[in-house]
Design an enzyme around this catalytic site. Structure first.
Site, PDB file in Angstrom:
ATOM      1  N   CYS A 113       0.697  -1.218   0.071  1.00  0.00           N
ATOM      2  CA  CYS A 113       0.031   0.023  -0.024  1.00  0.00           C
ATOM      3  C   CYS A 113       0.944   1.247  -0.257  1.00  0.00           C
ATOM      4  O   CYS A 113       0.250   2.287  -0.211  1.00  0.00           O
ATOM      5  CB  CYS A 113      -0.996   0.096   1.143  1.00  0.00           C
ATOM      6  SG  CYS A 113      -2.052  -1.444   1.335  1.00  0.00           S
ATOM      7  N   HIS A 257      -3.605   6.548   2.035  1.00  0.00           N
ATOM      8  CA  HIS A 257      -3.823   5.183   1.423  1.00  0.00           C
ATOM      9  C   HIS A 257      -5.399   4.815   1.997  1.00  0.00           C
ATOM     10  O   HIS A 257      -5.568   5.033   3.096  1.00  0.00           O
ATOM     11  CB  HIS A 257      -2.860   4.104   1.690  1.00  0.00           C
ATOM     12  CG  HIS A 257      -3.287   2.839   1.578  1.00  0.00           C
ATOM     13  ND1 HIS A 257      -4.011   2.466   0.480  1.00  0.00           N
ATOM     14  CD2 HIS A 257      -3.588   1.776   2.423  1.00  0.00           C
ATOM     15  CE1 HIS A 257      -4.367   1.204   0.488  1.00  0.00           C
ATOM     16  NE2 HIS A 257      -4.224   0.913   1.818  1.00  0.00           N
ATOM     17  N   ASN A 287     -10.204  -0.933  -1.215  1.00  0.00           N
ATOM     18  CA  ASN A 287      -8.824  -0.856  -0.984  1.00  0.00           C
ATOM     19  C   ASN A 287      -8.004  -1.206  -2.151  1.00  0.00           C
ATOM     20  O   ASN A 287      -7.988  -2.509  -2.435  1.00  0.00           O
ATOM     21  CB  ASN A 287      -8.524  -1.640   0.429  1.00  0.00           C
ATOM     22  CG  ASN A 287      -6.855  -1.397   0.620  1.00  0.00           C
ATOM     23  OD1 ASN A 287      -6.015  -1.081  -0.245  1.00  0.00           O
ATOM     24  ND2 ASN A 287      -6.406  -1.957   1.886  1.00  0.00           N
TER      25      ASN A 287
HETATM   26  O1  UT7 Z   1      -4.254  -1.844   3.167  1.00  0.00           O
HETATM   27  C1  UT7 Z   1      -3.306  -2.220   4.063  1.00  0.00           C
HETATM   28  C2  UT7 Z   1      -3.823  -1.952   5.379  1.00  0.00           C
HETATM   29  N1  UT7 Z   1      -5.093  -2.832   5.688  1.00  0.00           N
HETATM   30  C3  UT7 Z   1      -5.468  -2.137   6.608  1.00  0.00           C
HETATM   31  O2  UT7 Z   1      -5.322  -1.262   7.201  1.00  0.00           O
HETATM   32  C4  UT7 Z   1      -7.001  -3.184   7.262  1.00  0.00           C
HETATM   33  C5  UT7 Z   1      -6.966  -2.939   8.866  1.00  0.00           C
HETATM   34  N2  UT7 Z   1      -7.848  -3.804   9.351  1.00  0.00           N
HETATM   35  C6  UT7 Z   1      -9.371  -3.335   9.121  1.00  0.00           C
HETATM   36  O3  UT7 Z   1      -9.672  -2.537   8.244  1.00  0.00           O
HETATM   37  C7  UT7 Z   1     -10.308  -4.185   9.981  1.00  0.00           C
HETATM   38  O4  UT7 Z   1      -9.379  -4.909  11.016  1.00  0.00           O
HETATM   39  C8  UT7 Z   1     -11.082  -5.195   9.178  1.00  0.00           C
HETATM   40  C9  UT7 Z   1     -12.344  -4.159   8.269  1.00  0.00           C
HETATM   41  C10 UT7 Z   1     -10.290  -6.101   8.254  1.00  0.00           C
HETATM   42  C11 UT7 Z   1     -11.934  -5.958  10.268  1.00  0.00           C
HETATM   43  O5  UT7 Z   1     -12.702  -5.058  10.985  1.00  0.00           O
HETATM   44  P1  UT7 Z   1     -12.596  -5.412  12.725  1.00  0.00           P
HETATM   45  O6  UT7 Z   1     -13.616  -4.258  13.126  1.00  0.00           O
HETATM   46  O7  UT7 Z   1     -11.042  -5.608  13.042  1.00  0.00           O
HETATM   47  O8  UT7 Z   1     -13.430  -7.068  12.810  1.00  0.00           O
HETATM   48  P2  UT7 Z   1     -12.745  -8.343  13.267  1.00  0.00           P
HETATM   49  O9  UT7 Z   1     -11.607  -8.766  12.400  1.00  0.00           O
HETATM   50  O10 UT7 Z   1     -12.391  -8.010  14.834  1.00  0.00           O
HETATM   51  O11 UT7 Z   1     -13.879  -9.138  13.022  1.00  0.00           O
HETATM   52  C12 UT7 Z   1     -15.124  -9.008  13.906  1.00  0.00           C
HETATM   53  C13 UT7 Z   1     -16.293 -10.102  13.538  1.00  0.00           C
HETATM   54  C14 UT7 Z   1     -15.409 -11.581  13.531  1.00  0.00           C
HETATM   55  O12 UT7 Z   1     -16.382 -12.454  14.017  1.00  0.00           O
HETATM   56  P3  UT7 Z   1     -16.484 -12.684  15.650  1.00  0.00           P
HETATM   57  O13 UT7 Z   1     -15.006 -13.519  15.805  1.00  0.00           O
HETATM   58  O14 UT7 Z   1     -16.560 -11.452  16.461  1.00  0.00           O
HETATM   59  O15 UT7 Z   1     -17.605 -13.751  15.574  1.00  0.00           O
HETATM   60  C15 UT7 Z   1     -15.141 -11.847  12.124  1.00  0.00           C
HETATM   61  O16 UT7 Z   1     -15.361 -13.403  11.776  1.00  0.00           O
HETATM   62  O17 UT7 Z   1     -16.457  -9.871  12.066  1.00  0.00           O
HETATM   63  C16 UT7 Z   1     -16.348 -11.264  11.288  1.00  0.00           C
HETATM   64  N3  UT7 Z   1     -16.106 -10.964   9.984  1.00  0.00           N
HETATM   65  C17 UT7 Z   1     -16.950 -10.678   9.031  1.00  0.00           C
HETATM   66  N4  UT7 Z   1     -18.379 -10.654   9.132  1.00  0.00           N
HETATM   67  C18 UT7 Z   1     -18.904 -10.508   8.107  1.00  0.00           C
HETATM   68  C19 UT7 Z   1     -15.003 -10.654   9.344  1.00  0.00           C
HETATM   69  N5  UT7 Z   1     -14.935 -10.523   8.244  1.00  0.00           N
HETATM   70  C20 UT7 Z   1     -16.397 -10.358   7.980  1.00  0.00           C
HETATM   71  C21 UT7 Z   1     -17.017 -10.353   6.792  1.00  0.00           C
HETATM   72  N6  UT7 Z   1     -18.293 -10.253   7.039  1.00  0.00           N
HETATM   73  N7  UT7 Z   1     -16.350  -9.929   5.660  1.00  0.00           N
END
Ligand code: UT7
Length: 330
Positions: A113, A257, A287
């Site tokens: 990125c 980004h 992204n």
């Molecule tokens: O470009 C390079 C840099 N990238 C970034 O900067 C991305 C950084 N990270 C993020 O943007 C976020 O961490 C995400 C958008 C990827 C995820 O958001 P989050 O608030 O950190 O969610 P999480 O990973 O803690 O997941 C929460 C819940 C989980 O379920 P449980 O364990 O709480 O039951 C996941 O399994 O959301 C679930 N989950 C989804 N649910 C529906 C993960 N992905 C999905 C999805 N749809 N696509």
């Protein structure tokens, strides 16, 4: 010492548009989750026949048109991508051939990125020293081709989009131009955001086991990456401000980004500015990794959000980890 200046920008996204709900045909997800967690509404994906170089070509031609130059005037081509057409040679090398250029140097950068700002920094150094006069820097990605579309990969699968953006940098003949660039990296945490295969770390670089284990898809520890992004973005933006004796109030627009709308909000809060100062178009494109900053910069210019004399800051954080910033007087 010379200074470099962006004289042309252009971007291109492929025709296929996927709304959040379209992804439900492959994985367990929802429009609500995606919008709440990332701000993304839709993204563009390449067709089977398109690759990163096809997108790069269209963006490059638009940037050259805005700069008012012919391809033959380009001295050096730098392409930032993590989704090249082939493992080697690079997309920059392909672009040179398609554009019918003479034997100028070309190379790809794999800084994820942060790749576009890394490329800008390299171009700026070459122009400052006088070695090159006109450098094209492109960020291009066709990463929809390697994302895991199953529920296993849904955290990343819903975030990525394809696209390309290009910049023409030339020697500046006035006070405008790239004021500074800062590039950083921290390899210790690389496995928080990486793609293990294909590669030479195993017995062979791609086999059935690789595919069965799904390590030919990108993997991300989202929460860790989020935390680091929120820390490094303001850090590297402040580094750019300090290097140029500027304060955040002097900045017309910060173009980060486009990783996640919530990350941009957190960065704005830490900088003490509103979202009117932090550009966002993630809702339309997701992204797009190395392409996100040149796409955002192109759109910001099209929308009239940057005028001559304005100070802007580009900033990125991504896999590696890598992070970077560039301060520009337009
Ligand atoms: O470009 C390079 C840099 N990238 C970034 O900067 C991305 C950084 N990270 C993020 O943007 C976020 O961490 C995400 C958008 C990827 C995820 O958001 P989050 O608030 O950190 O969610 P999480 O990973 O803690 O997941 C929460 C819940 C989980 O379920 P449980 O364990 O709480 O039951 C996941 O399994 O959301 C679930 N989950 C989804 N649910 C529906 C993960 N992905 C999905 C999805 N749809 N696509």
């Amino acid at each position: 010492m010379y200074r470099s200046k962006i004289t042309g920008m252009g971007f291109h996204v492929p025709d296929i548009v996927l709304q959040n709900n379209d992804l439900k045909q492959w994985m367990d997800t929802s429009d609500k989750w995606i919008q709440e967690r990332s701000g993304i509404k839709e993204r563009h994906w390449v067709s089977e026949k398109e690759a990163a170089s096809d997108l790069a070509l269209v963006a490059s031609k638009k940037a050259m048109a805005m700069a008012g130059i012919e391809a033959s005037e380009i001295d050096l081509i730098v392409v930032a991508t993590i989704s090249p057409d082939y493992f080697f040679p690079g997309v920059a090398n392909q672009l040179q051939s398609i554009l019918g250029l003479r034997t100028v140097g070309t190379f790809d950068i794999k800084a994820a990125c942060s790749g576009f700002i890394y490329g800008l920094s390299i171009a700026d150094q070459f122009i400052r020293t006088g070695q090159h006069k006109t450098v094209m820097v492109v960020g291009t990605e066709a990463q929809s081709k390697f994302i895991d579309l199953s529920t296993r990969g849904r955290d990343m699968g819903v975030l990525f989009g394809d696209g390309s953006g290009a910049a023409i940098l030339r020697r500046s003949d006035d006070e405008s131009g790239v004021l500074s660039t800062h590039i950083h990296s921290e390899g210790a945490d690389m496995k928080n955001l990486w793609m293990e295969a294909p590669g030479t770390s195993g017995k062979n670089w791609m086999n059935q086991k690789t595919i069965d284990n799904g390590v030919h898809h990108p993997f991300m520890n989202g929460r860790e990456v989020f935390k680091n992004a929120v820390r490094r973005f303001p850090e590297v933006i402040n580094e750019a401000l300090e290097a140029n004796n500027l304060s955040i109030g002097d900045i017309k627009l910060v173009i980060p980004h486009q990783a996640n709308y919530r990350i941009s909000q957190a960065v704005a809060k830490r900088l003490g500015v509103g979202m009117d100062v932090v550009y966002s178009n993630i809702h339309k494109y997701g992204n797009t990794t190395a392409a996100s900053i040149p796409i955002a910069l192109s759109e910001a210019l099209d929308e009239g959000r940057i005028e001559r004399g304005d100070h802007i800051i580009l900033a990125a954080f991504g896999a590696g980890y890598t992070w970077a910033s560039a301060a520009i007087r337009w």
